[in-house]
Motif scaffolding. Structure first.
Motif, PDB file in Angstrom:
ATOM      1  N   TYR A  23       0.842  -1.193   0.000  1.00 56.68           N
ATOM      2  CA  TYR A  23       0.000   0.000   0.000  1.00 56.68           C
ATOM      3  C   TYR A  23       0.880   1.245   0.000  1.00 56.68           C
ATOM      4  O   TYR A  23       1.998   1.234   0.533  1.00 56.68           O
ATOM      5  N   ARG A  24       0.353   2.315  -0.566  1.00 57.85           N
ATOM      6  CA  ARG A  24       1.145   3.545  -0.661  1.00 57.85           C
ATOM      7  C   ARG A  24       1.411   4.151   0.720  1.00 57.85           C
ATOM      8  O   ARG A  24       0.591   4.035   1.634  1.00 57.85           O
ATOM      9  N   THR A  25       2.545   4.813   0.823  1.00 58.82           N
ATOM     10  CA  THR A  25       2.947   5.444   2.087  1.00 58.82           C
ATOM     11  C   THR A  25       3.119   6.951   1.906  1.00 58.82           C
ATOM     12  O   THR A  25       3.816   7.606   2.679  1.00 58.82           O
ATOM     13  N   HIS A  26       2.497   7.484   0.865  1.00 63.25           N
ATOM     14  CA  HIS A  26       2.496   8.928   0.638  1.00 63.25           C
ATOM     15  C   HIS A  26       1.253   9.281  -0.177  1.00 63.25           C
ATOM     16  O   HIS A  26       0.598   8.402  -0.741  1.00 63.25           O
ATOM     17  N   ASN A  27       0.934  10.548  -0.211  1.00 64.64           N
ATOM     18  CA  ASN A  27      -0.239  10.996  -0.953  1.00 64.64           C
ATOM     19  C   ASN A  27       0.068  11.081  -2.444  1.00 64.64           C
ATOM     20  O   ASN A  27       1.216  11.300  -2.840  1.00 64.64           O
ATOM     21  N   VAL A  28      -0.974  10.873  -3.244  1.00 64.55           N
ATOM     22  CA  VAL A  28      -0.824  10.915  -4.701  1.00 64.55           C
ATOM     23  C   VAL A  28      -1.927  11.771  -5.308  1.00 64.55           C
ATOM     24  O   VAL A  28      -2.964  11.997  -4.688  1.00 64.55           O
ATOM     25  N   ARG A  29      -1.672  12.230  -6.513  1.00 71.71           N
ATOM     26  CA  ARG A  29      -2.688  12.945  -7.296  1.00 71.71           C
ATOM     27  C   ARG A  29      -2.841  12.195  -8.609  1.00 71.71           C
ATOM     28  O   ARG A  29      -1.868  11.674  -9.147  1.00 71.71           O
ATOM     29  N   ILE A  30      -4.066  12.150  -9.120  1.00 70.58           N
ATOM     30  CA  ILE A  30      -4.322  11.463 -10.384  1.00 70.58           C
ATOM     31  C   ILE A  30      -4.561  12.521 -11.452  1.00 70.58           C
ATOM     32  O   ILE A  30      -5.473  13.342 -11.327  1.00 70.58           O
ATOM     33  N   THR A  31      -3.748  12.504 -12.485  1.00 73.24           N
ATOM     34  CA  THR A  31      -3.869  13.480 -13.567  1.00 73.24           C
ATOM     35  C   THR A  31      -5.252  13.395 -14.205  1.00 73.24           C
ATOM     36  O   THR A  31      -5.709  12.318 -14.576  1.00 73.24           O
ATOM     37  N   GLY A  32      -5.929  14.527 -14.289  1.00 74.35           N
ATOM     38  CA  GLY A  32      -7.235  14.590 -14.931  1.00 74.35           C
ATOM     39  C   GLY A  32      -8.398  14.195 -14.043  1.00 74.35           C
ATOM     40  O   GLY A  32      -9.549  14.296 -14.448  1.00 74.35           O
ATOM     41  N   ALA A  33      -8.118  13.730 -12.818  1.00 72.98           N
ATOM     42  CA  ALA A  33      -9.192  13.302 -11.920  1.00 72.98           C
ATOM     43  C   ALA A  33      -9.788  14.496 -11.188  1.00 72.98           C
ATOM     44  O   ALA A  33      -9.096  15.465 -10.879  1.00 72.98           O
ATOM     45  N   VAL A  34     -11.095  14.411 -10.913  1.00 68.42           N
ATOM     46  CA  VAL A  34     -11.786  15.467 -10.181  1.00 68.42           C
ATOM     47  C   VAL A  34     -11.514  15.321  -8.687  1.00 68.42           C
ATOM     48  O   VAL A  34     -11.284  16.300  -7.991  1.00 68.42           O
ATOM     49  N   LYS A  35     -11.538  14.074  -8.213  1.00 70.88           N
ATOM     50  CA  LYS A  35     -11.328  13.816  -6.791  1.00 70.88           C
ATOM     51  C   LYS A  35      -9.876  13.452  -6.508  1.00 70.88           C
ATOM     52  O   LYS A  35      -9.225  12.796  -7.315  1.00 70.88           O
ATOM     53  N   THR A  36      -9.417  13.857  -5.343  1.00 72.03           N
ATOM     54  CA  THR A  36      -8.080  13.484  -4.893  1.00 72.03           C
ATOM     55  C   THR A  36      -8.206  12.240  -4.022  1.00 72.03           C
ATOM     56  O   THR A  36      -9.089  12.180  -3.163  1.00 72.03           O
ATOM     57  N   GLY A  71     -15.134   1.311  -5.427  1.00 75.43           N
ATOM     58  CA  GLY A  71     -14.571   1.615  -4.114  1.00 75.43           C
ATOM     59  C   GLY A  71     -13.059   1.491  -4.095  1.00 75.43           C
ATOM     60  O   GLY A  71     -12.349   2.314  -3.504  1.00 75.43           O
ATOM     61  N   PHE A  72     -12.555   0.471  -4.774  1.00 70.25           N
ATOM     62  CA  PHE A  72     -11.109   0.250  -4.823  1.00 70.25           C
ATOM     63  C   PHE A  72     -10.409   1.397  -5.539  1.00 70.25           C
ATOM     64  O   PHE A  72      -9.412   1.938  -5.060  1.00 70.25           O
ATOM     65  N   VAL A  73     -10.953   1.783  -6.695  1.00 73.47           N
ATOM     66  CA  VAL A  73     -10.353   2.880  -7.471  1.00 73.47           C
ATOM     67  C   VAL A  73     -10.415   4.185  -6.681  1.00 73.47           C
ATOM     68  O   VAL A  73      -9.482   4.989  -6.708  1.00 73.47           O
ATOM     69  N   GLU A  74     -11.513   4.388  -5.957  1.00 73.38           N
ATOM     70  CA  GLU A  74     -11.676   5.615  -5.173  1.00 73.38           C
ATOM     71  C   GLU A  74     -10.657   5.690  -4.030  1.00 73.38           C
ATOM     72  O   GLU A  74     -10.077   6.744  -3.771  1.00 73.38           O
ATOM     73  N   ILE A  75     -10.414   4.561  -3.368  1.00 75.29           N
ATOM     74  CA  ILE A  75      -9.428   4.525  -2.280  1.00 75.29           C
ATOM     75  C   ILE A  75      -8.016   4.690  -2.835  1.00 75.29           C
ATOM     76  O   ILE A  75      -7.165   5.315  -2.226  1.00 75.29           O
ATOM     77  N   HIS A  76      -7.771   4.109  -4.010  1.00 76.29           N
ATOM     78  CA  HIS A  76      -6.463   4.214  -4.673  1.00 76.29           C
ATOM     79  C   HIS A  76      -5.351   3.772  -3.707  1.00 76.29           C
ATOM     80  O   HIS A  76      -4.447   4.547  -3.379  1.00 76.29           O
ATOM     81  N   PRO A  77      -5.419   2.501  -3.244  1.00 72.13           N
ATOM     82  CA  PRO A  77      -4.490   2.074  -2.189  1.00 72.13           C
ATOM     83  C   PRO A  77      -3.024   1.958  -2.603  1.00 72.13           C
ATOM     84  O   PRO A  77      -2.141   1.969  -1.741  1.00 72.13           O
ATOM     85  N   PHE A  78      -2.757   1.862  -3.905  1.00 69.00           N
ATOM     86  CA  PHE A  78      -1.379   1.723  -4.379  1.00 69.00           C
ATOM     87  C   PHE A  78      -0.961   2.981  -5.141  1.00 69.00           C
ATOM     88  O   PHE A  78      -1.806   3.755  -5.586  1.00 69.00           O
ATOM     89  N   THR A  79       0.332   3.161  -5.311  1.00 68.84           N
ATOM     90  CA  THR A  79       0.797   4.341  -6.041  1.00 68.84           C
ATOM     91  C   THR A  79       0.398   4.273  -7.511  1.00 68.84           C
ATOM     92  O   THR A  79       0.136   5.293  -8.138  1.00 68.84           O
ATOM     93  N   ASP A  80       0.325   3.071  -8.061  1.00 67.53           N
ATOM     94  CA  ASP A  80      -0.044   2.891  -9.465  1.00 67.53           C
ATOM     95  C   ASP A  80      -0.618   1.485  -9.633  1.00 67.53           C
ATOM     96  O   ASP A  80      -0.458   0.627  -8.764  1.00 67.53           O
ATOM     97  N   GLY A  81      -1.291   1.246 -10.748  1.00 71.50           N
ATOM     98  CA  GLY A  81      -1.835  -0.083 -11.031  1.00 71.50           C
ATOM     99  C   GLY A  81      -3.186  -0.343 -10.396  1.00 71.50           C
ATOM    100  O   GLY A  81      -3.680  -1.470 -10.421  1.00 71.50           O
TER     101      GLY A  81
END
Length: 200
Positions: A23-36, A71-81
């Motif tokens: 699982y990610r250990t830092h915050n991420v932003r998704i290019t083009g996404a409305v929600k963080t 729900g999984f995509v919204e949580i975005h638990p990993f840095t990528d993938g």
């Protein structure tokens, strides 16, 4: 569970990401996404809730698969993938509940993302409908290659094997009297469906 989710991510991203399976250990932003995506410190708790929500779901399995995926995509638990893992998890859930896996076709990508965004806005029904339609398309594809009396064939071809014309079979299909499905612009049915109609 968490271990399964992380193992799937590791398999999907091994050799691509340094933190594959973690699982990610830092915050991420998704290019083009409305929600963080949520703060990284909330990932484990949110995943606990998602896993529990799926396990306790009383929704139809197709709706639950959509709930899991979104729900999984919204949580975005990993840095990528995350998208790849979400699609795999939803398909594993569908298979475990007796449904075929869905394939997001290239030409449906725009609608896929649009329906996911509806879920972000609180309305999961468009995405559940998208998944249901994809399940239906997968079932149709499998039946069309299954063979035998259940093989789906165009009505024009089916008319050669049964005592009805293509036009009559098409009329029955449009009225919902004959079990048939439209693939593209062509109605398809099976010999078994015609036998059921004759015996009704």
């Amino acid at each position: 569970d968490h271990v399964t989710v992380q193992q799937i991510h590791e398999v999907v991203t091994a050799g691509i990401l340094e933190d594959a399976g973690r699982y990610r250990t830092h915050n991420v932003r998704i290019t083009g996404a409305v929600k963080t995506p949520p703060d990284w410190s909330k990932v484990v708790g949110l995943m606990d809730g998602l896993i529990r929500g799926v396990a306790e779901s009383r929704m139809h399995p197709v709706e639950t698969a959509a709930f899991l995926h979104h729900g999984f995509v919204e949580i975005h638990p990993f840095t990528d993938g995350n998208g790849r893992v979400a699609r795999l998890l939803a398909n594993l859930y569908l298979i475990a509940n007796g449904y075929p896996p869905v394939v997001i076709r290239t030409e449906d990508r725009g609608k896929y993302y649009k329906c996911l965004r509806s879920g972000d806005a609180g309305d999961l029904m468009p995405f559940a409908g998208f998944i249901a339609k994809s399940v239906d398309e997968s079932l149709t594809l499998y039946l069309s290659i299954f063979g035998g009396a259940d093989e789906l064939v165009p009505l024009k071809e089916l008319a050669r094997w049964v005592p009805y014309s293509q036009e009559y079979l098409s009329l029955l299909a449009r009225r919902g009297v004959l079990d048939a499905v439209k693939i593209g612009r062509v109605w398809h049915s099976s010999r078994r469906a015609v036998e059921r109609y004759v015996g009704a």
